[in-house]
Design an enzyme around this catalytic site. Structure first.
Site: not given
Ligand SMILES: [Zn+2]
Length: 349
Positions: A233, A68, A161
């Protein structure tokens, strides 16, 4: 490639961070080539650093960032980590692949260009067959499979992420179910380590086991390459150069220890707090433009909900909490029709 946005804030960004964000590996190639490693760049934003002489038992590790484009904290952390390692390249004790997921989106400070790359790691793409990101997903899947096919030694993939919203557990990992058994593999001949223990060393507070069907990068590697995989994350989204490095110090140290196969740091018996365990109870899929969700942008990940509460409505159908208590993560009513708008979890321990 010149990028006006990055250039404007360049004073706050170190050279190594700027280079990695732009998928420029020239500094790393120089340092590790001189030290005798075999370097290979199978595509844009992809670098493999492989020992020319080590035995087949050397573990394979894939670290990916920027799947991302707006999740910059892990890019900064990995740049600093690789910078340190490039100064002492002989300390690299694994065969390493680095993937900078979506350089075009990173350059534009956007999550993606046309579609969420992390829903495309599969040949089942529905209406997303011709978006820009499918070409990228194909290139990444191809290079990833080739990297892991080289060796029968243990294989790990950590896809790094940051989350969009705040979380009751600031750091957490999504672990494909097949990794539960594979994670018990020995890390090397001298060091035994499970993924759960590594996550604990990295300060990760919750572990979510997810079914194989997901189209994420870590699901792909677990399913197709038999790797120990996790989507990790690491806190919240921030602009490149403005992330608080102290928040990422613990995962950075755990990654450094993994790449150096440092048994002192990674000992399974060291006193660390193991992450809380969750598993997926239900997936909330957005089926139509009428999809509505009770949560707003401020809803934290891992917010508990009680049996019978309405999670979302979609025309005639209503999603409700089914177990006595479920926890919501990744609620996002703005995804495309057909995609996952949230996950409901139950505690496992
Ligand atoms: Zn992500």
């Amino acid at each position: 490639m010149k990028n006006t946005v990055l250039t404007a804030t360049a004073t706050a960004i170190s050279d190594s961070v700027r280079a990695l964000a732009a998928a420029d590996f020239s500094g790393l190639v120089q340092a590790f080539s001189v030290a005798g490693f075999t370097l290979n760049q199978p595509g844009q934003g992809m670098l493999q650093i492989v020992s020319s002489s080590a035995p087949a038992a050397r573990m394979s590790v894939l670290l990916s960032v920027g799947i991302h484009g707006d999740e910059t904290g892990p890019i900064e952390m990995l740049a600093h980590l690789l910078d340190e390692l490039a100064a002492a390249p002989q300390q690299l004790a694994v065969d390493l692949m680095i993937v900078v997921g979506n350089p075009a989106a990173i350059a534009q400070q956007r999550r993606f260009i046309e579609a969420d790359l992390n829903r495309l790691f599969s040949d089942k793409r529905g209406a997303l067959q011709s978006v820009a990101e499918t070409v990228r997903a194909d290139a990444i899947m191809h290079a990833t499979a080739a990297f892991f096919a080289r060796s029968a030694a243990p294989k790990w993939h950590l896809d790094l992420h940051t989350a969009i919203r705040p979380s009751h557990y600031p750091t957490f990992a999504i672990v494909p179910e097949s990794t539960i058994e594979a994670g018990k593999q020995a890390l090397s001949l001298t060091l035994s380590l499970s993924l759960t223990h590594w996550l604990a060393h990295a300060g990760v507070e919750a572990e979510v086991f997810s079914p194989q069907s997901a189209n994420t990068y870590s699901s792909f590697s677990a399913r197709e390459c038999a790797t120990v995989s996790a989507t990790v994350e690491l806190g919240q989204i921030g602009a490149l150069g403005q992330n608080d490095a102290s928040l990422l110090a613990q995962p950075q140290a755990a990654l450094a220890a993994l790449l150096r196969a440092d048994p002192l740091v990674l000992s399974a018996s060291a006193a660390v707090r193991l992450p809380c365990r969750f598993k997926v109870a239900q997936e909330i899929i957005k089926r139509s433009a009428d999809f509505r969700m009770g949560c707003d942008r401020n809803t934290h990940n891992f917010t508990p909900m009680q049996q019978g509460e309405i999670i979302a409505s979609d025309g005639e159908s209503v999603y409700r909490v089914q177990q006595a208590q479920e926890y919501i993560i990744f609620p996002n009513p703005d995804v495309r029709v057909g995609l996952r708008a949230g996950l409901m979890l139950v505690r496992q321990d």
